[in-house]
Design a protein around this motif. Structure first.
Motif, PDB file in Angstrom:
ATOM      1  N   ALA A  51       0.859  -1.190   0.000  1.00  0.00           N
ATOM      2  CA  ALA A  51       0.000   0.000   0.000  1.00  0.00           C
ATOM      3  C   ALA A  51       0.894   1.239   0.000  1.00  0.00           C
ATOM      4  CB  ALA A  51      -0.892  -0.016   1.228  1.00  0.00           C
ATOM      5  N   PRO A  52       0.452   2.340  -0.536  1.00  0.00           N
ATOM      6  CA  PRO A  52      -0.840   2.501  -1.191  1.00  0.00           C
ATOM      7  C   PRO A  52      -0.769   2.109  -2.670  1.00  0.00           C
ATOM      8  CG  PRO A  52       0.255   4.623  -1.083  1.00  0.00           C
ATOM      9  CD  PRO A  52       1.166   3.624  -0.402  1.00  0.00           C
ATOM     10  N   THR A  53      -1.896   1.651  -3.201  1.00  0.00           N
ATOM     11  CA  THR A  53      -2.033   1.410  -4.638  1.00  0.00           C
ATOM     12  C   THR A  53      -2.943   2.512  -5.155  1.00  0.00           C
ATOM     13  OG1 THR A  53      -1.828  -0.970  -4.282  1.00  0.00           O
ATOM     14  CG2 THR A  53      -2.714  -0.245  -6.399  1.00  0.00           C
ATOM     15  N   GLN A  54      -2.367   3.409  -5.946  1.00  0.00           N
ATOM     16  CA  GLN A  54      -3.102   4.586  -6.405  1.00  0.00           C
ATOM     17  C   GLN A  54      -3.350   4.511  -7.906  1.00  0.00           C
ATOM     18  OE1 GLN A  54      -0.019   7.219  -4.746  1.00  0.00           O
ATOM     19  NE2 GLN A  54      -1.715   8.222  -3.659  1.00  0.00           N
ATOM     20  N   TYR A  68      -1.017   4.606 -12.737  1.00  0.00           N
ATOM     21  CA  TYR A  68      -0.981   3.817 -11.508  1.00  0.00           C
ATOM     22  C   TYR A  68       0.333   4.062 -10.783  1.00  0.00           C
ATOM     23  CZ  TYR A  68       1.726   0.719 -14.541  1.00  0.00           C
ATOM     24  OH  TYR A  68       2.662   0.221 -15.422  1.00  0.00           O
ATOM     25  N   TRP A 121     -11.276  -0.928  -6.702  1.00  0.00           N
ATOM     26  CA  TRP A 121     -11.473   0.506  -6.893  1.00  0.00           C
ATOM     27  C   TRP A 121     -12.682   0.969  -6.100  1.00  0.00           C
ATOM     28  CZ3 TRP A 121     -11.247   0.386 -12.952  1.00  0.00           C
ATOM     29  CH2 TRP A 121      -9.914   0.470 -13.379  1.00  0.00           C
ATOM     30  N   HIS A 171      -9.336  10.177  -9.483  1.00  0.00           N
ATOM     31  CA  HIS A 171      -8.207   9.649  -8.714  1.00  0.00           C
ATOM     32  C   HIS A 171      -8.751   8.721  -7.636  1.00  0.00           C
ATOM     33  CE1 HIS A 171      -6.883  13.686 -10.006  1.00  0.00           C
ATOM     34  NE2 HIS A 171      -5.672  13.176 -10.059  1.00  0.00           N
ATOM     35  N   CYS A 172      -7.938   7.742  -7.235  1.00  0.00           N
ATOM     36  CA  CYS A 172      -8.348   6.929  -6.093  1.00  0.00           C
ATOM     37  C   CYS A 172      -7.150   6.231  -5.472  1.00  0.00           C
ATOM     38  CB  CYS A 172      -9.402   5.897  -6.479  1.00  0.00           C
ATOM     39  SG  CYS A 172      -8.785   4.415  -7.298  1.00  0.00           S
ATOM     40  N   THR A 173      -7.344   5.817  -4.255  1.00  0.00           N
ATOM     41  CA  THR A 173      -6.444   4.878  -3.603  1.00  0.00           C
ATOM     42  C   THR A 173      -7.264   3.611  -3.433  1.00  0.00           C
ATOM     43  OG1 THR A 173      -5.261   6.636  -2.443  1.00  0.00           O
ATOM     44  CG2 THR A 173      -5.073   4.413  -1.527  1.00  0.00           C
ATOM     45  N   LYS A 175      -8.455  -0.221  -2.395  1.00  0.00           N
ATOM     46  CA  LYS A 175      -8.536  -0.977  -1.149  1.00  0.00           C
ATOM     47  C   LYS A 175      -8.159  -2.423  -1.426  1.00  0.00           C
ATOM     48  CE  LYS A 175     -10.514   2.558   0.869  1.00  0.00           C
ATOM     49  NZ  LYS A 175      -9.628   3.551   1.334  1.00  0.00           N
TER      50      LYS A 175
END
Length: 177
Positions: A51-54, A68, A121, A171-173, A175
């Motif tokens: 982590a983190p996977t963005q 990514y 996502w 955009h996201c991080t 889970k």
């Protein structure tokens, strides 16, 4: 590019993969981000599951770009996408309502899978990508338009980080899945 893979498995030894990433999205399957690197460094292998996977998504009408960033050390990278690069028998390009993403790191010199990780996502991000893919899928394909859109993005935003900071639509991080 439907592939069932596991760490240590060898992909088809007769296929030579280009350096970089390939992205596939089909309804009923996880999004699959395959990263092909020559002799990936231990930090690159480790980053796949750290982590983190963005992620960031860029919709440029005839092409989508998934940026990514894996783990806390590596920088941003990218993979381009159009649903028109896949045959109808591959399935319907799209993003499921359960937006899982399988990240696969392959040593392109040996075709051996070095790392595998699945994340999810957040729905707002998945919805943006899903709508973009559906719109592209319903737009007639033009190889010229695809190449032109991609070249224009790279002229204006020369690095993946530039795309993320200055152009991304979402955009996201992710889970853990």
């Amino acid at each position: 590019m439907h592939m069932i893979v596991e760490v240590g498995a060898q992909l088809d030894p007769d296929v030579s993969w280009p350096e970089g990433a390939a992205l596939s999205m089909f309804v009923g399957e996880p999004v699959q981000l395959m990263i092909f690197l020559s002799h990936p460094h231990a930090l690159e292998v480790e980053a796949v599951s750290q982590a983190p996977t963005q992620f960031a998504w860029v919709d440029s009408e005839h092409v989508g770009v998934l940026a990514y960033r894996l783990g806390p050390i590596l920088g941003w990278s990218e993979a381009s996408f159009t649903p028109h690069m896949f045959d109808a028998e591959d399935g319907l390009p799209g993003v499921d309502l359960d937006p899982r993403v399988r990240i696969v790191l392959v040593d392109r010199d040996t075709n051996i899978v070095k790392a595998l990780h699945t994340v999810r996502w957040p729905e707002p991000f998945a919805s943006t990508v899903r709508e973009s893919v559906v719109r592209m899928r319903e737009t007639p394909y033009s190889a010229f338009a695809y190449e032109h859109a991609l070249a224009a993005l790279h002229r204006r935003y020369p690095t993946a980080e530039d795309l993320v900071v200055d152009r991304a639509d979402a955009h996201c991080t992710a889970k853990p899945a």
